[in-house]
Design an enzyme around this catalytic site. Structure first.
Site, PDB file in Angstrom:
ATOM      1  N   PHE B  49       0.833  -1.198   0.000  1.00 30.40           N
ATOM      2  CA  PHE B  49       0.000   0.000   0.000  1.00 30.40           C
ATOM      3  C   PHE B  49       0.872   1.253   0.000  1.00 30.40           C
ATOM      4  O   PHE B  49       1.951   1.261   0.580  1.00 30.40           O
ATOM      5  CB  PHE B  49      -0.913  -0.003   1.233  1.00 30.40           C
ATOM      6  CG  PHE B  49      -1.892  -1.138   1.201  1.00 30.40           C
ATOM      7  CD1 PHE B  49      -3.153  -0.955   0.649  1.00 30.40           C
ATOM      8  CD2 PHE B  49      -1.544  -2.397   1.663  1.00 30.40           C
ATOM      9  CE1 PHE B  49      -4.048  -2.006   0.579  1.00 30.40           C
ATOM     10  CE2 PHE B  49      -2.437  -3.456   1.592  1.00 30.40           C
ATOM     11  CZ  PHE B  49      -3.689  -3.263   1.053  1.00 30.40           C
ATOM     12  N   GLU B  50       0.362   2.313  -0.622  1.00 28.68           N
ATOM     13  CA  GLU B  50       1.158   3.544  -0.721  1.00 28.68           C
ATOM     14  C   GLU B  50       1.509   4.110   0.639  1.00 28.68           C
ATOM     15  O   GLU B  50       2.469   4.853   0.783  1.00 28.68           O
ATOM     16  CB  GLU B  50       0.407   4.593  -1.526  1.00 28.68           C
ATOM     17  CG  GLU B  50      -0.784   5.173  -0.816  1.00 28.68           C
ATOM     18  CD  GLU B  50      -1.344   6.380  -1.558  1.00 28.68           C
ATOM     19  OE1 GLU B  50      -2.473   6.279  -2.017  1.00 28.68           O
ATOM     20  OE2 GLU B  50      -0.646   7.387  -1.673  1.00 28.68           O
ATOM     21  N   THR B  51       0.711   3.786   1.634  1.00 26.19           N
ATOM     22  CA  THR B  51       0.974   4.274   2.982  1.00 26.19           C
ATOM     23  C   THR B  51       2.210   3.621   3.584  1.00 26.19           C
ATOM     24  O   THR B  51       2.721   4.085   4.592  1.00 26.19           O
ATOM     25  CB  THR B  51      -0.228   3.962   3.864  1.00 26.19           C
ATOM     26  OG1 THR B  51      -0.688   2.645   3.540  1.00 26.19           O
ATOM     27  CG2 THR B  51      -1.350   4.947   3.622  1.00 26.19           C
TER      28      THR B  51
END
Lengths: 325, 251
Positions: B49-51
């Protein structure tokens, strides 16, 4: 020997932290990401103290940003994303303010904003990236020309330049550093020595904190120095970056805090409904912000049953089986 | 076996993932497709995930990329800068799932606004990490609701660059890798011509006619290469329903 650092001058209440550090018109950096670790307790207090004209800078923000905008505290915003997961794919008061031209708004991407904080943290004027080439993030400017170069607004939104180390055609985007006046961070733990530990994803909180002049940290627990120093590799920030420490259990509610509690679907659904109507939103602010005089009163209003339902399973970090519709 | 458009979309996108791919997931259908890919077609793919959450267990479906469920049981919980260093890493084959309000014939996307940017009729969330992965990832797969107002001749705002203006225009911008691989809609799968980089109809779902696609697309589209998609198998549907989204949060 034995005594590490005294934080008694940094430990304070949210009222005091806002009163001392958050002034009208400052540039404010908000940590967390959409539905997780938004510094809500501080944000509610900023609204109660009627701070105005904030210049907010963030990457992907959710609830904290939306309530601040809705309460009329924000004049200027540099942002990559305003959304609350499935509860509001676009933050509602943010959307409304953008559509009505009520805030000065500049769009960047998440990576660009993260690099801007990193540049600020490193004390360099810009960072380079391939992100954004060809897009309207570069082609269209949101801020009016006359505010460019004033206050904390960079003189240019970005600069595209040819890679100076390469003879061929190879463009890069330079994004300007950010050095906000204040950063707001919500963490799980602060040690009695002031060391900050964020559990789960840190997003860009560390860069945001290091780029700011003043860092306010709210936390779930203040823990013994011996505990926080037993595994220093898990820690996020040393104490000298931190100016204010406030213990606020459930301080990110209704957003989530890994290992402590999940986001609150019932609250976020209620918020979506109330934020969608101007009159209802005024009622929301009155009921959930202005008429609340302490964080304990806020938690009582949310209620033990609800707080228990979102309590995280300490092993997996979230509330297993929580009804999230 | 009966199935829904959402199920067909998740499976169509999942089928594009191969072992070894590093899959960048957003929320909604994209997390469904990424999880389905890992459990059905490409067990050696990795979801992240980009997070910053890398390879979480996904026992429950995250409803935002910052959901605690993207952190639980992960190989690593990092931050945004680390995450984008993965997306653009030349050693890795990274595939990003995106969604959008508008798409044009070169796969460029709008997730920012409808109408004039300064006083939009409708404001959306904005880029988030979409522009970044469109700029940096090896490949992008986009989910779209197939409507004329979404497949447009000209975007109101180009948030994320696909093949830009076709041919080698993307590379000339300075974006040396990446581009859009496919578009998965509730009617069909579309791909991009090797040379012109223009979108074409690659597959229509069983029961959907080419005419349905044409009349819901706001620009002319090449349909000469279209074949019918294979319908979901019982196994695909069972895993999707029982293992990927048992709480029916997206399906």
């Amino acid at each position: 020997m034995g005594k590490t650092s005294d934080i008694s001058d940094k430990v304070m209440t949210v009222e005091e932290a806002v009163h001392r550090f958050i002034k009208d018109g400052i540039q404010l950096s908000i940590g967390g990401f959409t539905v997780t670790r938004n510094p809500m307790a501080i944000v509610y207090e900023i609204i109660r103290q009627k701070i105005k004209n904030l210049h907010v800078v963030c990457h992907s923000q959710g609830q904290a940003l939306d309530v601040l905008i809705g309460a009329g505290c924000v004049k200027r915003l540099e942002i990559a994303y305003g959304g609350n997961g499935r509860y509001a794919p676009t933050c509602i008061r943010f959307r409304r303010a953008a559509q009505n031209g009520e805030i000065e708004l500049e769009d960047y991407s998440n990576y660009q904003m993260s690099l801007r904080f990193l540049a600020g943290a490193l004390g360099i004027p810009f960072m380079a990236t391939k992100s954004g080439l060809g897009s309207d993030i570069l082609n269209i400017e949101g801020f009016p020309k006359e505010i460019r170069g004033t206050g904390k607004v960079a003189k240019e939104k970005f600069v595209v330049m040819q890679n100076p180390f390469n003879d061929g055609e190879d463009n890069v985007v330079l994004v300007p550093a950010l050095n906000p006046d204040v950063a707001l961070i919500h963490a799980q733990y602060v040690g009695e020595d002031g060391t900050v530990r964020i559990k789960g994803l840190t997003f860009a909180d560390v860069e945001q904190a290091k780029s700011a002049d003043v860092v306010i940290v709210t936390c779930e627990e203040i823990v013994p120095t011996s505990y926080i120093r037993a595994e220093p590799n898990l820690n996020s920030l040393p104490n000298f970056f931190v100016d204010a420490i406030i213990k606020v259990p459930y301080g990110a509610h209704p957003t989530a805090c890994y290992g402590f509690y999940d986001y609150d679907p019932k609250y976020l659904n209620m918020y979506r409904k109330m934020a969608s109507d101007d009159n209802l939103f005024r009622e929301y602010l009155e009921e959930w912000v202005f008429s609340i005089s302490s964080h304990n009163q806020y938690l009582n209003k949310v209620g033990a049953e609800r707080l228990f339902s979102i309590k995280a399973n300490p092993v997996v970090g979230y509330a297993v089986g929580l009804d999230r519709k | 076996m009966k199935y829904t458009a959402n199920e067909m979309m998740a499976l169509s996108a999942g089928r594009m993932i191969k072992d070894g791919d590093i899959v960048f997931a957003g929320t909604g259908l994209s997390i469904l497709a990424a999880t389905a890919a890992k459990r059905i077609y490409a067990p050696k793919s990795v979801v992240f995930f980009e997070t910053g959450g890398i390879d979480p267990t996904l026992d429950e479906m995250p409803m935002a990329v910052a959901d605690l469920r993207t952190m639980s049981g992960a190989a690593l919980n990092s931050g945004l800068i680390e995450s984008f260093s993965i997306v653009g890493h030349k050693k890795l084959h990274t595939i990003a799932f995106l969604g959008a309000a508008q798409i044009d014939r070169y796969g460029n996307l709008n997730t920012t606004c409808i109408g004039d940017y300064h006083r939009p009729e409708v404001r959306f969330s904005g880029s988030g990490g979409a522009n970044d992965v469109a700029s940096l990832a090896s490949s992008v797969i986009t989910f779209m609701k197939h409507e004329k107002k979404r497949f447009v001749e000209k975007l109101h705002y180009m948030t994320s660059v696909g093949w830009y203006k076709g041919y080698d225009s993307r590379s000339k911008l300075g974006l040396k890798r990446g581009g859009v691989y496919g578009v998965v809609t509730n009617l069909c799968v579309m791909k991009f011509d090797e040379i012109t980089k223009e979108i074409y109809l690659a597959e229509v779902y069983p029961g959907v006619s080419i005419e349905d696609v044409v009349k819901n697309t706001g620009f002319e589209i090449d349909t000469s290469r279209a074949v019918e998609s294979s319908p979901p198998t019982e196994k695909e549907l069972r895993i999707l329903r029982e293992e990927v989204d048992p709480q029916k949060l997206v399906l």
